[in-house]
Design a protein around this motif. Structure first.
Motif, PDB file in Angstrom:
ATOM      1  N   VAL A   1       0.839  -1.196   0.000  1.00  0.00           N
ATOM      2  CA  VAL A   1       0.000   0.000   0.000  1.00  0.00           C
ATOM      3  C   VAL A   1       0.881   1.256   0.000  1.00  0.00           C
ATOM      4  O   VAL A   1       0.616   2.214  -0.726  1.00  0.00           O
ATOM      5  N   GLY A   2       1.952   1.239   0.771  1.00  0.00           N
ATOM      6  CA  GLY A   2       2.875   2.377   0.793  1.00  0.00           C
ATOM      7  C   GLY A   2       3.575   2.584  -0.530  1.00  0.00           C
ATOM      8  O   GLY A   2       3.854   3.710  -0.939  1.00  0.00           O
ATOM      9  N   ALA A   3       3.858   1.493  -1.228  1.00  0.00           N
ATOM     10  CA  ALA A   3       4.533   1.590  -2.529  1.00  0.00           C
ATOM     11  C   ALA A   3       3.682   2.349  -3.537  1.00  0.00           C
ATOM     12  O   ALA A   3       4.213   3.017  -4.432  1.00  0.00           O
ATOM     13  N   ILE A   4       2.364   2.285  -3.401  1.00  0.00           N
ATOM     14  CA  ILE A   4       1.489   3.014  -4.321  1.00  0.00           C
ATOM     15  C   ILE A   4       1.708   4.516  -4.176  1.00  0.00           C
ATOM     16  O   ILE A   4       1.925   5.223  -5.161  1.00  0.00           O
ATOM     17  N   GLY A   5       1.650   5.021  -2.949  1.00  0.00           N
ATOM     18  CA  GLY A   5       1.870   6.448  -2.721  1.00  0.00           C
ATOM     19  C   GLY A   5       3.274   6.876  -3.084  1.00  0.00           C
ATOM     20  O   GLY A   5       3.487   7.938  -3.688  1.00  0.00           O
ATOM     21  N   ASP A   6       4.240   6.059  -2.731  1.00  0.00           N
ATOM     22  CA  ASP A   6       5.645   6.343  -3.037  1.00  0.00           C
ATOM     23  C   ASP A   6       5.843   6.459  -4.544  1.00  0.00           C
ATOM     24  O   ASP A   6       6.438   7.413  -5.050  1.00  0.00           O
ATOM     25  N   CYS A   7       5.331   5.485  -5.289  1.00  0.00           N
ATOM     26  CA  CYS A   7       5.481   5.468  -6.744  1.00  0.00           C
ATOM     27  C   CYS A   7       4.762   6.653  -7.378  1.00  0.00           C
ATOM     28  O   CYS A   7       5.276   7.280  -8.309  1.00  0.00           O
ATOM     29  N   LEU A   8       3.582   6.978  -6.869  1.00  0.00           N
ATOM     30  CA  LEU A   8       2.833   8.109  -7.419  1.00  0.00           C
ATOM     31  C   LEU A   8       3.610   9.407  -7.258  1.00  0.00           C
ATOM     32  O   LEU A   8       3.719  10.200  -8.198  1.00  0.00           O
ATOM     33  N   ILE A   9       4.184   9.634  -6.084  1.00  0.00           N
ATOM     34  CA  ILE A   9       4.951  10.858  -5.852  1.00  0.00           C
ATOM     35  C   ILE A   9       6.193  10.896  -6.735  1.00  0.00           C
ATOM     36  O   ILE A   9       6.492  11.918  -7.360  1.00  0.00           O
ATOM     37  N   LEU A  10       6.928   9.793  -6.817  1.00  0.00           N
ATOM     38  CA  LEU A  10       8.134   9.773  -7.660  1.00  0.00           C
ATOM     39  C   LEU A  10       7.780   9.966  -9.136  1.00  0.00           C
ATOM     40  O   LEU A  10       8.488  10.673  -9.862  1.00  0.00           O
ATOM     41  N   THR A  11       6.681   9.362  -9.577  1.00  0.00           N
ATOM     42  CA  THR A  11       6.253   9.516 -10.967  1.00  0.00           C
ATOM     43  C   THR A  11       5.825  10.953 -11.231  1.00  0.00           C
ATOM     44  O   THR A  11       6.193  11.551 -12.250  1.00  0.00           O
ATOM     45  N   PHE A  12       5.060  11.529 -10.295  1.00  0.00           N
ATOM     46  CA  PHE A  12       4.635  12.919 -10.463  1.00  0.00           C
ATOM     47  C   PHE A  12       5.843  13.852 -10.480  1.00  0.00           C
ATOM     48  O   PHE A  12       5.906  14.786 -11.283  1.00  0.00           O
ATOM     49  N   ARG A  13       6.797  13.606  -9.612  1.00  0.00           N
ATOM     50  CA  ARG A  13       8.005  14.440  -9.568  1.00  0.00           C
ATOM     51  C   ARG A  13       8.668  14.489 -10.941  1.00  0.00           C
ATOM     52  O   ARG A  13       9.062  15.551 -11.421  1.00  0.00           O
TER      53      ARG A  13
ATOM     54  N   LYS B   1      -2.001  12.133 -14.924  1.00  0.00           N
ATOM     55  CA  LYS B   1      -1.052  11.443 -15.807  1.00  0.00           C
ATOM     56  C   LYS B   1      -0.092  10.588 -14.974  1.00  0.00           C
ATOM     57  O   LYS B   1       0.234   9.455 -15.349  1.00  0.00           O
ATOM     58  N   ALA B   2       0.341  11.125 -13.840  1.00  0.00           N
ATOM     59  CA  ALA B   2       1.245  10.372 -12.957  1.00  0.00           C
ATOM     60  C   ALA B   2       0.550   9.118 -12.435  1.00  0.00           C
ATOM     61  O   ALA B   2       1.158   8.043 -12.376  1.00  0.00           O
ATOM     62  N   GLU B   3      -0.728   9.236 -12.075  1.00  0.00           N
ATOM     63  CA  GLU B   3      -1.455   8.066 -11.576  1.00  0.00           C
ATOM     64  C   GLU B   3      -1.559   7.006 -12.668  1.00  0.00           C
ATOM     65  O   GLU B   3      -1.364   5.826 -12.410  1.00  0.00           O
ATOM     66  N   HIS B   4      -1.823   7.426 -13.900  1.00  0.00           N
ATOM     67  CA  HIS B   4      -1.923   6.474 -15.011  1.00  0.00           C
ATOM     68  C   HIS B   4      -0.562   5.868 -15.365  1.00  0.00           C
ATOM     69  O   HIS B   4      -0.502   4.763 -15.904  1.00  0.00           O
ATOM     70  N   SER B   5       0.519   6.584 -15.068  1.00  0.00           N
ATOM     71  CA  SER B   5       1.869   6.131 -15.416  1.00  0.00           C
ATOM     72  C   SER B   5       2.561   5.368 -14.299  1.00  0.00           C
ATOM     73  O   SER B   5       3.642   4.810 -14.519  1.00  0.00           O
ATOM     74  N   CYS B   6       1.987   5.341 -13.122  1.00  0.00           N
ATOM     75  CA  CYS B   6       2.611   4.693 -11.961  1.00  0.00           C
ATOM     76  C   CYS B   6       2.763   3.196 -12.204  1.00  0.00           C
ATOM     77  O   CYS B   6       1.784   2.485 -12.423  1.00  0.00           O
ATOM     78  N   LEU B   7       3.976   2.706 -12.189  1.00  0.00           N
ATOM     79  CA  LEU B   7       4.210   1.299 -12.501  1.00  0.00           C
ATOM     80  C   LEU B   7       3.676   0.355 -11.428  1.00  0.00           C
ATOM     81  O   LEU B   7       3.329  -0.782 -11.725  1.00  0.00           O
ATOM     82  N   ILE B   8       3.563   0.825 -10.206  1.00  0.00           N
ATOM     83  CA  ILE B   8       3.032  -0.044  -9.150  1.00  0.00           C
ATOM     84  C   ILE B   8       1.531  -0.269  -9.364  1.00  0.00           C
ATOM     85  O   ILE B   8       1.080  -1.413  -9.412  1.00  0.00           O
ATOM     86  N   THR B   9       0.754   0.804  -9.525  1.00  0.00           N
ATOM     87  CA  THR B   9      -0.689   0.613  -9.723  1.00  0.00           C
ATOM     88  C   THR B   9      -0.963  -0.105 -11.045  1.00  0.00           C
ATOM     89  O   THR B   9      -1.918  -0.876 -11.143  1.00  0.00           O
ATOM     90  N   SER B  10      -0.129   0.113 -12.043  1.00  0.00           N
ATOM     91  CA  SER B  10      -0.300  -0.574 -13.325  1.00  0.00           C
ATOM     92  C   SER B  10      -0.050  -2.073 -13.204  1.00  0.00           C
ATOM     93  O   SER B  10      -0.498  -2.847 -14.040  1.00  0.00           O
ATOM     94  N   SER B  11       0.670  -2.480 -12.162  1.00  0.00           N
ATOM     95  CA  SER B  11       1.020  -3.885 -11.981  1.00  0.00           C
ATOM     96  C   SER B  11       0.049  -4.644 -11.078  1.00  0.00           C
ATOM     97  O   SER B  11       0.182  -5.847 -10.915  1.00  0.00           O
TER      98      SER B  11
END
Length: 149
Positions: free
Chosen positions: A52-64, A120-130
């Motif tokens: 669950v934490g990886a989702i938020g982490d990935c979203l922030i890094l992707t948005f950055r 766009k970051a949410e759609h590009s997040c590799l964790i949620t996409s997986s």
């Protein structure tokens, strides 16, 4: 960025009782245990909280990365992520994730554009996409209040 494919290696070690150790080259050791819901101590990260934490982490890094490439000025991004664990067809699995992302931007930044980049970051997040569970995304963009003189 390095060319694909990327490979990630983690070594885990556990004994009959106690915490599990997760190790990866060049990183600090992390300890994990079952969550309280499964009879664990509730005072260490668990596989469920890591995911669950990886989702938020990935979203922030992707948005950055997207914000940098788009020259978007921003101040902070907070992600409140909740996962739902259920038993489906006799299999226990995480079935749904709710992500509330609150982006703070400086006064004067185009809030609609910031929201588009956040989506766009949410759609590009590799964790949620997986993940096979559904992801409900609730983006909020707040403009900072200008400081009066």
């Amino acid at each position: 960025m390095q060319p694909f494919p990327h490979h990630y290696a983690v070594i885990t070690r556990g004994q009959v009782e106690g915490a599990i150790e997760l190790r990866s080259q060049g990183l600090p050791v992390v300890r994990s245990a079952s969550p309280a819901e499964f009879g664990g101590p509730g005072d260490l990260w668990s596989p469920e909280t890591f995911l669950v934490g990886a989702i938020g982490d990935c979203l922030i890094l992707t948005f950055r990365s997207i914000a940098r490439a788009s020259n978007l000025a921003w101040l902070s991004l907070d992600c409140d992520v909740a996962g739902t664990l259920e038993r489906v067809d006799r299999v226990t699995k995480l079935t749904a994730f709710e992500v509330r992302a609150t982006l703070r931007v400086p006064d004067g930044v185009d809030v609609d554009r910031a929201r588009q980049l956040l989506e766009k970051a949410e759609h590009s997040c590799l964790i949620t996409s997986s993940l096979s569970g559904t992801v409900r995304f609730d983006p909020v963009v707040e403009a900072a209040v200008p400081v009066s003189s």
